[in-house]
Scaffold this active site. Structure first.
Site, PDB file in Angstrom:
ATOM      1  N   ALA A   1       4.561  -4.302  -7.536  1.00 43.32           N
ATOM      2  CA  ALA A   1       4.738  -3.770  -6.182  1.00 43.32           C
ATOM      3  C   ALA A   1       3.695  -4.370  -5.266  1.00 43.32           C
ATOM      4  O   ALA A   1       2.564  -4.648  -5.685  1.00 43.32           O
ATOM      5  CB  ALA A   1       4.602  -2.246  -6.165  1.00 43.32           C
TER       6      ALA A   1
ATOM      7  N   THR B   1       3.256   6.083  -6.703  1.00 43.40           N
ATOM      8  CA  THR B   1       2.009   6.510  -6.059  1.00 43.40           C
ATOM      9  C   THR B   1       2.135   7.909  -5.463  1.00 43.40           C
ATOM     10  O   THR B   1       3.244   8.351  -5.140  1.00 43.40           O
ATOM     11  CB  THR B   1       1.647   5.521  -4.926  1.00 43.40           C
ATOM     12  N   ASP B   2       1.005   8.578  -5.292  1.00 45.70           N
ATOM     13  CA  ASP B   2       1.015   9.880  -4.627  1.00 45.70           C
ATOM     14  C   ASP B   2       1.254   9.748  -3.125  1.00 45.70           C
ATOM     15  O   ASP B   2       1.540  10.734  -2.451  1.00 45.70           O
ATOM     16  CB  ASP B   2      -0.288  10.637  -4.889  1.00 45.70           C
ATOM     17  N   GLU B   3       1.153   8.542  -2.586  1.00 46.63           N
ATOM     18  CA  GLU B   3       1.326   8.361  -1.145  1.00 46.63           C
ATOM     19  C   GLU B   3       2.749   8.652  -0.680  1.00 46.63           C
ATOM     20  O   GLU B   3       2.981   8.866   0.517  1.00 46.63           O
ATOM     21  CB  GLU B   3       0.892   6.953  -0.738  1.00 46.63           C
TER      22      GLU B   3
ATOM     23  N   TYR C   1       4.258   0.913   3.336  1.00 45.93           N
ATOM     24  CA  TYR C   1       4.057   0.856   1.881  1.00 45.93           C
ATOM     25  C   TYR C   1       4.606   2.088   1.186  1.00 45.93           C
ATOM     26  O   TYR C   1       5.417   1.994   0.256  1.00 45.93           O
ATOM     27  CB  TYR C   1       2.561   0.692   1.565  1.00 45.93           C
TER      28      TYR C   1
ATOM     29  N   LYS D   1       7.799   2.608  -1.505  1.00 50.27           N
ATOM     30  CA  LYS D   1       7.658   3.188  -2.839  1.00 50.27           C
ATOM     31  C   LYS D   1       8.526   4.433  -2.994  1.00 50.27           C
ATOM     32  O   LYS D   1       9.099   4.674  -4.057  1.00 50.27           O
ATOM     33  CB  LYS D   1       6.187   3.517  -3.115  1.00 50.27           C
TER      34      LYS D   1
ATOM     35  N   ASN E   1      -5.346   7.409  -6.363  1.00 44.25           N
ATOM     36  CA  ASN E   1      -6.021   6.120  -6.162  1.00 44.25           C
ATOM     37  C   ASN E   1      -6.726   5.642  -7.426  1.00 44.25           C
ATOM     38  O   ASN E   1      -7.611   6.333  -7.945  1.00 44.25           O
ATOM     39  CB  ASN E   1      -7.051   6.232  -5.038  1.00 44.25           C
TER      40      ASN E   1
ATOM     41  N   ARG F   1      -7.241   3.450  10.630  1.00 46.40           N
ATOM     42  CA  ARG F   1      -5.939   2.861  10.342  1.00 46.40           C
ATOM     43  C   ARG F   1      -4.835   3.679  11.023  1.00 46.40           C
ATOM     44  O   ARG F   1      -4.869   4.916  10.985  1.00 46.40           O
ATOM     45  CB  ARG F   1      -5.718   2.865   8.826  1.00 46.40           C
TER      46      ARG F   1
ATOM     47  N   GLY G   1      -1.728   5.905  11.429  1.00 47.08           N
ATOM     48  CA  GLY G   1      -1.004   6.765  10.495  1.00 47.08           C
ATOM     49  C   GLY G   1      -1.764   7.056   9.212  1.00 47.08           C
ATOM     50  O   GLY G   1      -1.165   7.308   8.165  1.00 47.08           O
ATOM     51  N   HIS G   2      -3.091   7.055   9.281  1.00 42.56           N
ATOM     52  CA  HIS G   2      -3.925   7.199   8.094  1.00 42.56           C
ATOM     53  C   HIS G   2      -3.807   8.627   7.532  1.00 42.56           C
ATOM     54  O   HIS G   2      -4.247   9.591   8.164  1.00 42.56           O
ATOM     55  CB  HIS G   2      -5.371   6.889   8.466  1.00 42.56           C
TER      56      HIS G   2
END
Length: 368
Positions: free
Chosen positions: A93, A144-146, A169, A173, A198, A299, A301-302
């Site tokens: 990815a 990912t947890d994102e 990103y 995902k 992470n 960043r 939309g952090h």
């Protein structure tokens, strides 16, 4: 934790096996098992197989690199046929959020279309397997947890948390997660999903937070800290993640997802300051390294906070992280100090010179 794979698993296809987490999986398989490892990787800017020779000629002979881009459906199908796997571990990815802000199309192509192509190839492979091999076959998708978005000050992500991705990103995902789940429910492909927090540890490409801080501090350059530094991440040492991945891949229930977190919640500021403290101890001539910390524009939309509840994988599969954050961070700092030449070589080979990425137009850029 020593790897113990079922005897039914003789051939493992690892996608993204030249990336940070994938290479950790491949190393473990080579060091602790006798399986044939087929390493499918397009060998992009962050790919690296440095150190494979340490496992000896016999282990190296069990490793085959398949240089394939998953966005190429024909090449992907041919690679799966060649590997003839008993287990697919899909880690390939594009994963850097800042890069996804600057160039989202690459993330859709790699993470969405690439996963679709791999699922189609794996499905064709699975449907022609004899009954005994089909019974044991698994497709493990690592995510990912994102994909869950951002948390407030309380609570943790779990397997029942609604999806709410906030960056190109994480959206790519999330889409790949949904494809994997659909191929299980629609076509009967035996899949397992994991969503991790992470990762950190040795061999991580130098653009990610922890290696960036180490590299900048050692060079005496400004250490960038996004916004107020209060964004929280749940840090997971990469070898603990490998333990969880191999457990989920071999013992997880088909169709089930497992969240993997390291009980390592820290603000970005706390992480940066902890690294500076470790460097003060190891490189006192540069102390205090915290003087280099430099706030930069946040960043876009952090996400404010991530945290994982790993209760399901602990209760069902018996996994627990072996490395407390402080121990893992100290080992990571020591590794990078011993491999500064590798970091420099990776930066030069990739063409990335340390500049910051991912700022929207009109905000300007800060040197990272």
């Amino acid at each position: 934790m020593t790897v113990s794979l079922p005897s039914s698993i003789q051939r493992v296809l690892v996608t993204g096996g030249a990336g940070f987490i994938g290479w950790a999986v491949v190393r473990r398989l080579l060091a602790e098992t006798s399986v044939q490892v087929f390493n499918l990787d397009k060998c992009g800017y962050a790919s690296d197989l440095t150190g494979i020779e340490q496992f000896g000629e016999a282990a190296v002979q069990r490793h085959q690199l398949l240089q394939v881009d998953l966005s190429d459906a024909e090449a992907t199908a041919a690679a799966v046929r060649q590997a003839d796997p008993d287990l697919v571990m899909h880690l390939a990815a594009e994963s850097h959020v800042d890069r996804s802000i600057d160039g989202p199309g690459v993330f859709v192509s790699s993470n969405v279309l690439g996963t679709f192509n791999l699922l189609q190839a794996a499905r064709a492979h699975f449907e022609q397997l004899p009954a005994d091999r089909a019974q044991a076959f698994r497709f493990h998708h690592i995510s990912t947890d994102e994909v869950f978005g951002s948390l407030g000050e309380q609570g943790r992500f779990s397997e029942t948390t609604p999806y709410d991705p906030r960056s190109p990103y994480s959206a790519s995902k999330a889409a790949s997660d949904h494809l994997v789940s659909a191929w299980h429910h629609t076509y009967g492909l035996p899949v397992v999903l994991t969503n991790c927090s992470n990762n950190f540890g040795p061999w991580q490409f130098p653009e990610k937070l922890i290696p960036v801080v180490i590299f900048k501090a050692v060079a005496g350059e400004p250490i960038p800290l996004y916004g107020d530094g209060g964004n929280v991440r749940d840090w997971l040492y990469v070898e603990d993640h490998v333990d969880a991945l191999l457990l989920a891949a071999t013992q997880g229930q088909p169709g089930r997802s497992y969240c993997v977190g390291g009980y390592g919640e820290r603000t970005n500021k706390q992480v940066v300051e902890a690294i500076c403290t470790l460097l003060d101890q190891r490189l006192p001539q540069g102390a205090p390294h915290s003087r280099l910390i430099t706030p930069v524009t946040d960043r876009p939309g952090h996400d404010r906070r991530y945290a994982i509840d790993p209760g399901r994988i602990e209760q069902e599969l018996g996994w627990t992280p072996r490395h407390p954050f402080e121990q893992g961070l100290a080992a990571t700092v020591d590794w990078y100090l011993d491999h500064l030449g590798w970091c420099q070589a990776m930066r030069q080979r990739s063409g990335w010179t340390g500049e910051r990425q991912g700022l929207s137009a009109g905000q300007g850029r800060h040197s990272q």
